[in-house]
Design a protein around this motif. Structure first.
Motif, mmCIF file in Angstrom:
data_model
loop_
_atom_site.group_PDB
_atom_site.id
_atom_site.type_symbol
_atom_site.label_atom_id
_atom_site.label_comp_id
_atom_site.label_asym_id
_atom_site.label_seq_id
_atom_site.Cartn_x
_atom_site.Cartn_y
_atom_site.Cartn_z
ATOM 1 N N PRO A 107 -21.947 83.484 58.124
ATOM 2 C CA PRO A 107 -22.307 82.426 57.463
ATOM 3 C C PRO A 107 -20.977 81.170 57.661
ATOM 4 O O PRO A 107 -19.989 81.685 58.330
ATOM 5 N N ARG A 108 -21.450 79.982 57.602
ATOM 6 C CA ARG A 108 -20.557 78.929 57.761
ATOM 7 C C ARG A 108 -20.667 78.038 56.268
ATOM 8 O O ARG A 108 -20.765 78.535 55.294
ATOM 9 N N PRO A 109 -20.351 76.904 56.351
ATOM 10 C CA PRO A 109 -19.820 76.082 55.087
ATOM 11 C C PRO A 109 -21.263 76.293 54.005
ATOM 12 O O PRO A 109 -22.274 76.005 54.815
ATOM 13 N N ASP A 110 -20.946 76.694 53.207
ATOM 14 C CA ASP A 110 -21.852 76.836 51.861
ATOM 15 C C ASP A 110 -21.264 76.337 50.648
ATOM 16 O O ASP A 110 -20.003 76.215 50.674
ATOM 17 N N ILE A 111 -21.962 76.384 49.678
ATOM 18 C CA ILE A 111 -21.731 75.776 48.339
ATOM 19 C C ILE A 111 -21.293 76.816 47.731
ATOM 20 O O ILE A 111 -22.050 77.483 46.866
ATOM 21 N N THR A 112 -20.085 77.181 47.588
ATOM 22 C CA THR A 112 -19.483 78.267 46.558
ATOM 23 C C THR A 112 -17.986 77.822 46.389
ATOM 24 O O THR A 112 -17.248 76.927 46.803
ATOM 25 N N PRO A 113 -17.422 78.555 45.503
ATOM 26 C CA PRO A 113 -16.234 78.334 44.585
ATOM 27 C C PRO A 113 -15.196 78.286 45.599
ATOM 28 O O PRO A 113 -14.023 77.991 45.311
ATOM 29 N N ILE A 114 -15.188 79.092 46.590
ATOM 30 C CA ILE A 114 -14.036 79.211 47.704
ATOM 31 C C ILE A 114 -13.428 77.938 47.972
ATOM 32 O O ILE A 114 -12.273 77.731 48.305
ATOM 33 N N ILE A 115 -14.298 76.728 48.042
ATOM 34 C CA ILE A 115 -13.657 75.544 48.777
ATOM 35 C C ILE A 115 -12.813 75.116 47.783
ATOM 36 O O ILE A 115 -11.843 74.594 48.137
ATOM 37 N N SER A 116 -12.990 75.349 46.253
ATOM 38 C CA SER A 116 -12.046 74.785 45.228
ATOM 39 C C SER A 116 -10.585 75.827 45.725
ATOM 40 O O SER A 116 -9.526 75.177 45.177
ATOM 41 N N LYS A 117 -10.677 76.895 46.130
ATOM 42 C CA LYS A 117 -9.429 77.767 46.135
ATOM 43 C C LYS A 117 -8.848 77.275 47.644
ATOM 44 O O LYS A 117 -7.643 77.710 47.616
ATOM 45 N N MET A 118 -9.495 76.304 48.240
ATOM 46 C CA MET A 118 -8.685 75.927 49.406
ATOM 47 C C MET A 118 -7.966 74.836 49.062
ATOM 48 O O MET A 118 -7.338 74.164 49.889
ATOM 49 N N GLY A 119 -7.895 74.352 47.796
ATOM 50 C CA GLY A 119 -7.104 73.177 47.187
ATOM 51 C C GLY A 119 -7.671 72.065 47.282
ATOM 52 O O GLY A 119 -7.187 70.812 47.100
ATOM 53 N N VAL A 120 -9.004 71.899 47.532
ATOM 54 C CA VAL A 120 -9.608 70.714 47.281
ATOM 55 C C VAL A 120 -9.989 70.443 45.893
ATOM 56 O O VAL A 120 -10.986 71.175 45.086
ATOM 57 N N PRO A 121 -9.487 69.244 45.181
ATOM 58 C CA PRO A 121 -9.406 68.988 43.920
ATOM 59 C C PRO A 121 -11.232 68.705 43.669
ATOM 60 O O PRO A 121 -11.814 68.085 44.509
ATOM 61 N N GLU A 122 -11.587 68.943 42.308
ATOM 62 C CA GLU A 122 -12.752 68.768 42.310
ATOM 63 C C GLU A 122 -13.573 67.323 42.398
ATOM 64 O O GLU A 122 -14.345 67.136 42.514
ATOM 65 N N ASN A 123 -12.662 66.269 42.053
ATOM 66 C CA ASN A 123 -12.805 65.018 41.908
ATOM 67 C C ASN A 123 -13.150 64.647 43.482
ATOM 68 O O ASN A 123 -13.727 63.490 43.762
ATOM 69 N N GLU A 124 -12.594 65.373 44.396
ATOM 70 C CA GLU A 124 -12.715 64.891 45.776
ATOM 71 C C GLU A 124 -13.737 65.912 46.462
ATOM 72 O O GLU A 124 -14.129 65.785 47.562
ATOM 73 N N ARG A 125 -14.609 66.854 45.816
ATOM 74 C CA ARG A 125 -15.418 67.848 46.265
ATOM 75 C C ARG A 125 -16.546 67.118 46.852
ATOM 76 O O ARG A 125 -17.031 67.230 48.047
ATOM 77 N N PRO A 126 -17.141 66.051 46.320
ATOM 78 C CA PRO A 126 -18.435 65.260 46.766
ATOM 79 C C PRO A 126 -18.122 64.684 48.241
ATOM 80 O O PRO A 126 -18.890 64.853 49.132
ATOM 81 N N ALA A 127 -16.981 64.182 48.284
ATOM 82 C CA ALA A 127 -16.585 63.501 49.626
ATOM 83 C C ALA A 127 -16.271 64.663 50.622
ATOM 84 O O ALA A 127 -16.682 64.362 51.815
ATOM 85 N N PHE A 128 -15.569 65.548 50.227
ATOM 86 C CA PHE A 128 -15.315 66.899 51.245
ATOM 87 C C PHE A 128 -16.529 67.352 51.795
ATOM 88 O O PHE A 128 -16.821 67.674 52.714
ATOM 89 N N ASP A 129 -17.712 67.708 50.678
ATOM 90 C CA ASP A 129 -18.731 68.337 51.180
ATOM 91 C C ASP A 129 -19.653 67.332 51.971
ATOM 92 O O ASP A 129 -20.041 67.907 52.856
ATOM 93 N N ALA A 130 -19.410 66.092 51.681
ATOM 94 C CA ALA A 130 -20.243 65.126 52.401
ATOM 95 C C ALA A 130 -19.807 65.179 53.950
ATOM 96 O O ALA A 130 -20.467 65.256 55.004
ATOM 97 N N GLY A 131 -18.559 65.178 53.905
ATOM 98 C CA GLY A 131 -17.860 65.287 55.305
ATOM 99 C C GLY A 131 -18.110 66.447 56.239
ATOM 100 O O GLY A 131 -18.414 66.312 57.307
#
Length: 84
Positions: free
Chosen positions: A15-39
């Motif tokens: 698998p590659r990028p998917d929507i799971t909680p692991i992205i938050s564990k990478m240090g991406v703040p929740e308020n920046e998550r939409p922009a991070f996911d869009a990128g």
């Protein structure tokens, strides 16, 4: 080959990028998550992140009788990003 006599097949789910909680564990703040996911989505040919259910369906396929003649395969569930 011992695997054949035991009925063992070996495949890989990649698998590659998917929507799971692991992205938050990478240090991406929740308020920046939409922009991070869009990128990330811009880098994926299908234009979006994968859903956990899509990865699960691919895993179920490899574990099912529907894949009884599949072995030594790498199943990329990545929206096409491995083509880049």
């Amino acid at each position: 080959m011992a695997f054949r006599s035991l009925g063992i097949r070996v495949n890989v789910l990649s698998p590659r990028p998917d929507i799971t909680p692991i992205i938050s564990k990478m240090g991406v703040p929740e308020n920046e998550r939409p922009a991070f996911d869009a990128g990330l989505a811009k880098a994926i040919p299908l234009g979006r992140l994968g859903q956990p259910e899509e990865l699960a369906r691919a895993a179920l396929f490899l574990a099912s009788d529907a894949s009884s003649f599949v072995t030594g395969a790498i199943l990329r569930v990545d929206g096409g990003i491995s083509l880049m």
